[in-house]
Scaffold this active site. Structure first.
Site, PDB file in Angstrom:
ATOM      1  CE  LYS A  76      19.057  13.782   6.861  1.00 36.25           C
ATOM      2  NZ  LYS A  76      19.971  12.938   5.986  1.00 36.25           N
TER       3      LYS A  76
HETATM    4  C1  E4P Z   1      23.146  12.992   6.710  1.00 34.68           C
HETATM    5  O1  E4P Z   1      22.249  13.275   7.472  1.00 34.68           O
HETATM    6  C2  E4P Z   1      23.857  13.681   5.470  1.00 34.68           C
HETATM    7  O2  E4P Z   1      22.688  13.499   4.499  1.00 34.68           O
HETATM    8  C3  E4P Z   1      24.851  13.280   5.085  1.00 34.68           C
HETATM    9  O3  E4P Z   1      25.613  13.097   6.173  1.00 34.68           O
HETATM   10  C4  E4P Z   1      25.668  13.976   4.010  1.00 34.68           C
HETATM   11  O4  E4P Z   1      26.879  13.475   3.744  1.00 34.68           O
HETATM   12  P1  E4P Z   1      27.876  13.781   2.513  1.00 34.68           P
HETATM   13  O5  E4P Z   1      28.134  15.325   2.512  1.00 34.68           O
HETATM   14  O6  E4P Z   1      28.990  12.895   2.668  1.00 34.68           O
HETATM   15  O7  E4P Z   1      26.782  13.612   1.447  1.00 34.68           O
END
Ligand code: E4P
Length: 217
Positions: free
Chosen positions: A87
Site C-alpha cells: 500500500k
Molecule cells: C483503508 O485502506 C483505509 O486506510 C481506511 O479505510 C481509512 O479509513 P478511515 O477513514 O476510517 O480511517
C-alpha cells in the site's frame, strides 16, 4: 464486488473470515497502532499472521515517502507472503514507486485517494488497487460515493485495469452505495459488514416463524 475487512484486529478478522465471504484485509499505520503493534519485527510478524488467517489479498502500508525507501520497504513487505499487496500513498514518489512495483511484478494499493485526477495517475502507473476514502470525503462535506461513480466511469471508458477499492467505509449503506457505483472491492469495518444483515422485518418474521414452528412440533 469483493469484501475486504479494514482492521488489524485478529479477532475481528477471524469473525469476518468465518462468515465465508471475506476476500482480503486492508490495514494502515493507524489501525496497526490501535492494536499496539510496535517495531518492524512485530509489524512483519503481524502481517504474516493475517496472511495465514485469510486466503486473500492483504494490504500492508509503507511508511516511507521517498522513492528508493518506498521501493526497499515495499520489497520487504512483499517478501512476507505472496498475498501481500504493497500500500503506497498518493504522492509523487509514491506514483514513481507504484510504476516500479508494477514493472517488477509487485502488486500495489494506491491509498489516500480523494480525486478523479489522482485515480487516473494511479491507473497510469499500474496500481493493482485504488483506495478512494469515501467516509473522509463525506466528512469534508463532499460526496464520497459520487467519486466512486466518477472513477468507475473513467476507468470503464479508458479501459484501465486498476480495481476500485472503496475505503473509509462508515456504515452498511456506504457498502450498498459503493456496489451501485461500480466499486470492485469494498473494505469495511466489521460493524458495517454485520450491519448488512440487519432488517427489523427479518427479526419480526423469524420470531413469528419460530413461534409457529412450535405448533408443528
Ligand atoms: C483503508 O485502506 C483505509 O486506510 C481506511 O479505510 C481509512 O479509513 P478511515 O477513514 O476510517 O480511517
Amino acid at each position: 464486488m469483493k469484501f475486504f475487512i479494514d482492521t488489524a484486529n485478529l479477532d475481528q478478522i477471524k469473525e469476518a473470515n468465518e462468515l465465508g465471504i471475506l476476500d482480503g484485509v486492508t490495514t494502515n499505520p493507524s489501525l496497526m497502532a490501535k492494536e499496539g503493534i510496535k517495531g518492524e519485527a512485530a509489524i512483519m510478524a503481524h502481517y504474516k499472521t493475517i496472511c495465514e488467517l485469510v486466503d486473500g489479498d492483504i494490504s500492508a502500508e509503507v511508511i516511507s515517502t521517498e522513492f528508493n525507501a518506498i521501493v526497499e520497504e515495499g520489497k520487504k513487505l512483499a517478501d512476507i507472503h505472496p498475498n501481500i499487496v504493497v500500500k503506497v500513498p498518493m504522492i509523487k514518489d509514491g506514483i514513481k514507486a507504484i510504476k516500479w512495483f508494477s514493472d517488477n511484478g509487485i502488486r500495489t494499493n494506491c491509498t489516500l485517494v480523494f480525486s478523479a485526477g489522482q485515480a487516473i495517475l494511479a491507473a497510469k502507473a499500474g496500481a493493482t488497487y485504488l483506495s478512494p476514502f469515501i467516509g473522509r470525503i463525506d466528512d469534508s462535506n463532499w460526496d464520497g460515493v459520487e467519486l466512486i461513480s466518477q472513477i468507475s466511469h473513467i476507468y470503464s471508458i479508458q479501459g484501465y485495469k486498476t480495481e476500485i477499492l472503496a475505503a473509509s467505509i462508515r456504515n452498511a449503506l456506504h457498502i450498498v452505495k459503493c456496489a451501485e457505483a461500480g466499486a470492485d472491492v469494498c473494505t469495511c469495518p466489521l460493524d458495517s459488514i454485520l450491519g448488512l444483515l440487519k432488517h427489523p422485518l427479518t427479526d419480526i418474521g423469524l420470531a413469528k416463524f419460530l413461534e409457529d414452528a412450535k405448533k408443528t412440533q
